[in-house]
Design a protein around this motif. Structure first.
Motif, PDB file in Angstrom:
ATOM      1  N   LEU A 200       0.828  -1.207   0.000  1.00 57.59           N
ATOM      2  CA  LEU A 200       0.000   0.000   0.000  1.00 57.59           C
ATOM      3  C   LEU A 200       0.863   1.257   0.000  1.00 57.59           C
ATOM      4  O   LEU A 200       0.581   2.213  -0.736  1.00 57.59           O
ATOM      5  CB  LEU A 200      -0.927   0.000   1.227  1.00 57.59           C
ATOM      6  N   VAL A 201       1.928   1.268   0.810  1.00 62.02           N
ATOM      7  CA  VAL A 201       2.842   2.416   0.841  1.00 62.02           C
ATOM      8  C   VAL A 201       3.467   2.633  -0.541  1.00 62.02           C
ATOM      9  O   VAL A 201       3.568   3.763  -1.020  1.00 62.02           O
ATOM     10  CB  VAL A 201       3.935   2.211   1.910  1.00 62.02           C
ATOM     11  N   GLN A 202       3.865   1.544  -1.190  1.00 62.39           N
ATOM     12  CA  GLN A 202       4.450   1.656  -2.535  1.00 62.39           C
ATOM     13  C   GLN A 202       3.437   2.196  -3.531  1.00 62.39           C
ATOM     14  O   GLN A 202       3.761   3.051  -4.370  1.00 62.39           O
ATOM     15  CB  GLN A 202       4.957   0.283  -2.981  1.00 62.39           C
ATOM     16  N   ALA A 203       2.212   1.709  -3.450  1.00 61.59           N
ATOM     17  CA  ALA A 203       1.168   2.169  -4.363  1.00 61.59           C
ATOM     18  C   ALA A 203       0.883   3.660  -4.177  1.00 61.59           C
ATOM     19  O   ALA A 203       0.724   4.408  -5.149  1.00 61.59           O
ATOM     20  CB  ALA A 203      -0.110   1.356  -4.150  1.00 61.59           C
ATOM     21  N   LEU A 204       0.847   4.101  -2.927  1.00 66.53           N
ATOM     22  CA  LEU A 204       0.619   5.525  -2.651  1.00 66.53           C
ATOM     23  C   LEU A 204       1.774   6.375  -3.171  1.00 66.53           C
ATOM     24  O   LEU A 204       1.568   7.470  -3.696  1.00 66.53           O
ATOM     25  CB  LEU A 204       0.437   5.743  -1.148  1.00 66.53           C
ATOM     26  N   ASN A 215     -11.199   2.184  -4.037  1.00 67.38           N
ATOM     27  CA  ASN A 215     -11.547   0.965  -4.774  1.00 67.38           C
ATOM     28  C   ASN A 215     -10.387   0.531  -5.674  1.00 67.38           C
ATOM     29  O   ASN A 215     -10.050  -0.660  -5.751  1.00 67.38           O
ATOM     30  CB  ASN A 215     -12.798   1.199  -5.616  1.00 67.38           C
ATOM     31  N   GLU A 216      -9.777   1.501  -6.350  1.00 67.90           N
ATOM     32  CA  GLU A 216      -8.642   1.200  -7.220  1.00 67.90           C
ATOM     33  C   GLU A 216      -7.458   0.694  -6.411  1.00 67.90           C
ATOM     34  O   GLU A 216      -6.779  -0.269  -6.799  1.00 67.90           O
ATOM     35  CB  GLU A 216      -8.255   2.452  -8.006  1.00 67.90           C
ATOM     36  N   GLN A 219      -7.870  -2.951  -5.338  1.00 66.40           N
ATOM     37  CA  GLN A 219      -7.568  -3.897  -6.407  1.00 66.40           C
ATOM     38  C   GLN A 219      -6.053  -4.027  -6.621  1.00 66.40           C
ATOM     39  O   GLN A 219      -5.535  -5.129  -6.843  1.00 66.40           O
ATOM     40  CB  GLN A 219      -8.241  -3.436  -7.712  1.00 66.40           C
ATOM     41  N   THR A 220      -5.360  -2.901  -6.526  1.00 64.83           N
ATOM     42  CA  THR A 220      -3.904  -2.912  -6.723  1.00 64.83           C
ATOM     43  C   THR A 220      -3.202  -3.707  -5.626  1.00 64.83           C
ATOM     44  O   THR A 220      -2.290  -4.500  -5.882  1.00 64.83           O
ATOM     45  CB  THR A 220      -3.355  -1.467  -6.739  1.00 64.83           C
ATOM     46  N   VAL A 221      -3.639  -3.495  -4.389  1.00 70.72           N
ATOM     47  CA  VAL A 221      -2.971  -4.101  -3.242  1.00 70.72           C
ATOM     48  C   VAL A 221      -3.474  -5.518  -2.974  1.00 70.72           C
ATOM     49  O   VAL A 221      -2.752  -6.354  -2.419  1.00 70.72           O
ATOM     50  CB  VAL A 221      -3.152  -3.211  -1.995  1.00 70.72           C
ATOM     51  N   GLY A 222      -4.720  -5.780  -3.353  1.00 72.65           N
ATOM     52  CA  GLY A 222      -5.263  -7.123  -3.174  1.00 72.65           C
ATOM     53  C   GLY A 222      -5.988  -7.340  -1.873  1.00 72.65           C
ATOM     54  O   GLY A 222      -6.005  -8.458  -1.338  1.00 72.65           O
ATOM     55  N   VAL A 223      -6.566  -6.272  -1.321  1.00 70.96           N
ATOM     56  CA  VAL A 223      -7.380  -6.400  -0.107  1.00 70.96           C
ATOM     57  C   VAL A 223      -8.655  -5.585  -0.305  1.00 70.96           C
ATOM     58  O   VAL A 223      -8.779  -4.840  -1.269  1.00 70.96           O
ATOM     59  CB  VAL A 223      -6.631  -5.897   1.157  1.00 70.96           C
ATOM     60  N   ASP A 224      -9.602  -5.712   0.608  1.00 70.61           N
ATOM     61  CA  ASP A 224     -10.858  -4.993   0.439  1.00 70.61           C
ATOM     62  C   ASP A 224     -10.702  -3.508   0.757  1.00 70.61           C
ATOM     63  O   ASP A 224      -9.728  -3.080   1.392  1.00 70.61           O
ATOM     64  CB  ASP A 224     -11.960  -5.613   1.302  1.00 70.61           C
ATOM     65  N   LYS A 225     -11.676  -2.736   0.340  1.00 67.30           N
ATOM     66  CA  LYS A 225     -11.645  -1.273   0.478  1.00 67.30           C
ATOM     67  C   LYS A 225     -11.548  -0.830   1.935  1.00 67.30           C
ATOM     68  O   LYS A 225     -10.834   0.123   2.263  1.00 67.30           O
ATOM     69  CB  LYS A 225     -12.904  -0.682  -0.175  1.00 67.30           C
ATOM     70  N   ASN A 226     -12.254  -1.520   2.821  1.00 67.15           N
ATOM     71  CA  ASN A 226     -12.230  -1.144   4.237  1.00 67.15           C
ATOM     72  C   ASN A 226     -10.844  -1.321   4.848  1.00 67.15           C
ATOM     73  O   ASN A 226     -10.412  -0.525   5.688  1.00 67.15           O
ATOM     74  CB  ASN A 226     -13.248  -1.977   5.022  1.00 67.15           C
ATOM     75  N   THR A 227     -10.137  -2.371   4.424  1.00 77.91           N
ATOM     76  CA  THR A 227      -8.768  -2.595   4.924  1.00 77.91           C
ATOM     77  C   THR A 227      -7.845  -1.486   4.447  1.00 77.91           C
ATOM     78  O   THR A 227      -7.009  -0.987   5.203  1.00 77.91           O
ATOM     79  CB  THR A 227      -8.240  -3.963   4.451  1.00 77.91           C
ATOM     80  N   VAL A 228      -7.998  -1.083   3.174  1.00 75.36           N
ATOM     81  CA  VAL A 228      -7.200   0.022   2.636  1.00 75.36           C
ATOM     82  C   VAL A 228      -7.447   1.290   3.442  1.00 75.36           C
ATOM     83  O   VAL A 228      -6.511   1.990   3.840  1.00 75.36           O
ATOM     84  CB  VAL A 228      -7.534   0.265   1.148  1.00 75.36           C
ATOM     85  N   SER A 229      -8.710   1.593   3.694  1.00 74.58           N
ATOM     86  CA  SER A 229      -9.060   2.789   4.460  1.00 74.58           C
ATOM     87  C   SER A 229      -8.478   2.741   5.863  1.00 74.58           C
ATOM     88  O   SER A 229      -7.934   3.729   6.370  1.00 74.58           O
ATOM     89  CB  SER A 229     -10.588   2.921   4.526  1.00 74.58           C
ATOM     90  N   ASN A 230      -8.549   1.560   6.504  1.00 78.24           N
ATOM     91  CA  ASN A 230      -8.016   1.383   7.854  1.00 78.24           C
ATOM     92  C   ASN A 230      -6.500   1.563   7.878  1.00 78.24           C
ATOM     93  O   ASN A 230      -5.954   2.245   8.755  1.00 78.24           O
ATOM     94  CB  ASN A 230      -8.393  -0.008   8.377  1.00 78.24           C
ATOM     95  N   TYR A 231      -5.814   0.990   6.902  1.00 79.84           N
ATOM     96  CA  TYR A 231      -4.359   1.080   6.857  1.00 79.84           C
ATOM     97  C   TYR A 231      -3.890   2.510   6.577  1.00 79.84           C
ATOM     98  O   TYR A 231      -2.877   2.953   7.118  1.00 79.84           O
ATOM     99  CB  TYR A 231      -3.800   0.120   5.812  1.00 79.84           C
ATOM    100  N   ILE A 232      -4.621   3.216   5.728  1.00 77.02           N
ATOM    101  CA  ILE A 232      -4.265   4.611   5.457  1.00 77.02           C
ATOM    102  C   ILE A 232      -4.454   5.456   6.716  1.00 77.02           C
ATOM    103  O   ILE A 232      -3.639   6.330   7.030  1.00 77.02           O
ATOM    104  CB  ILE A 232      -5.092   5.175   4.289  1.00 77.02           C
ATOM    105  N   ASP A 233      -5.503   5.168   7.468  1.00 74.93           N
ATOM    106  CA  ASP A 233      -5.720   5.863   8.743  1.00 74.93           C
ATOM    107  C   ASP A 233      -4.576   5.591   9.704  1.00 74.93           C
ATOM    108  O   ASP A 233      -4.095   6.489  10.402  1.00 74.93           O
ATOM    109  CB  ASP A 233      -7.049   5.399   9.348  1.00 74.93           C
ATOM    110  N   ILE A 234      -4.101   4.349   9.739  1.00 77.27           N
ATOM    111  CA  ILE A 234      -2.972   3.973  10.599  1.00 77.27           C
ATOM    112  C   ILE A 234      -1.704   4.702  10.164  1.00 77.27           C
ATOM    113  O   ILE A 234      -0.944   5.215  10.996  1.00 77.27           O
ATOM    114  CB  ILE A 234      -2.759   2.446  10.565  1.00 77.27           C
TER     115      ILE A 234
END
Length: 263
Positions: A200-204, A215-216, A219-234
């Motif tokens: 996720l850090v690399q994608a950002l 959503n994009e 798909q790139t990272v391979g996890v659901d949208k909620n996990t992406v949102s949670n990790y970005i918050d972290i």
């Protein structure tokens, strides 16, 4: 030595009856700044990286705190996020020892904000310290040198250790990432898939300046949208990234538009 703009702001708050809390990423100079401010004053320094200090400050009663503080009128607790229940301890010091100026630093907002916000409501001045700013850099180096270093600063940033060791920027930044960034995030946020966080850090990083679509990213990272949102918050709480809202003259449009994310 770089002169920090925040120094004068903090000095003006000393002795006004509230705790002074300084938070920010690791290795940006929080401990150095507070030590500069209180260097000519008799003070008690408590380093929460020390297990003995953590044990002493873990839910002590008023009399135990009195014996720890002794005659000191200035108390500096460094890396306070490492101490369980630190919020209530600081509240007791602020309420019961009115003549003590409490100064606290913390390198992570995961637990510290939660621990301190309620117990210290109305009892603290809170400030954030980041790497050296352009103004602070130019004031120390001079206009000409600063302008000559624009490309290097865009590439390697303004961490004090990076600025003080030219030629070793890449090695220092790698050490910061490996020793502090991921260690803190993994320790305090209970992330179960560190490899996902790294992707996720690399994608950002590869889409800096572009609007972020969760959503994009999922798909790139391979996890659901909620996990992406949670990790970005972290990552934001760990002072790694920050989200920038869209600008519009219509405030409702700002809410609807996607954000950009910067490091």
């Amino acid at each position: 030595m770089y002169s920090r703009t925040l120094r004068g702001v903090i000095e003006n708050k000393i002795g006004k009856g509230k705790a002074i809390l300084l938070i920010g990423p690791r290795q940006v100079g929080k401990t150095t700044l507070i030590n500069q401010i209180i260097s000519d004053k008799k003070h008690l320094f408590l380093d929460a990286d020390d297990p003995t200090v953590r044990s002493l400050l873990n839910n002590p009663n008023t009399e135990q705190i009195r014996s720890i503080l002794g005659p000191h009128k200035i108390v500096f607790i460094d890396e306070a996020q490492r101490i369980a229940g630190i919020g209530l301890t600081l509240k007791i010091i602020t309420d019961q020892f009115k003549d003590v100026q409490l100064m606290v630093s913390g390198s992570s907002s995961f637990n510290l904000s939660h621990e301190l916000n309620e117990p210290l409501t109305g009892r603290k001045w809170e400030y954030e310290l980041y790497p050296i700013s352009w103004e602070e850099y130019q004031e120390t180096q001079g206009y000409l040198v600063a302008e000559q270093q624009v490309e290097n600063r865009l590439l390697y940033g303004f961490y004090p250790d990076v600025l003080n060791n030219p030629g070793e920027e890449k090695e220092i930044l790698k050490q910061l990432v490996n020793s502090y960034l991921y260690r803190d995030i993994l320790a305090y946020s209970n992330i179960r898939k560190p490899e996902v966080l790294e992707r996720l850090v690399q994608a950002l990083a590869l889409q800096i300046g572009s609007e972020v679509n969760y959503n994009e990213l999922s798909q790139t990272v391979g996890v659901d949208k909620n996990t992406v949102s949670n990790y970005i918050d972290i990552l934001e709480k760990g002072f790694v990234v920050y989200r920038l809202n869209a600008y519009s003259k219509n405030l409702r449009n700002e809410i609807k538009k996607n954000k950009k994310i910067y490091f």
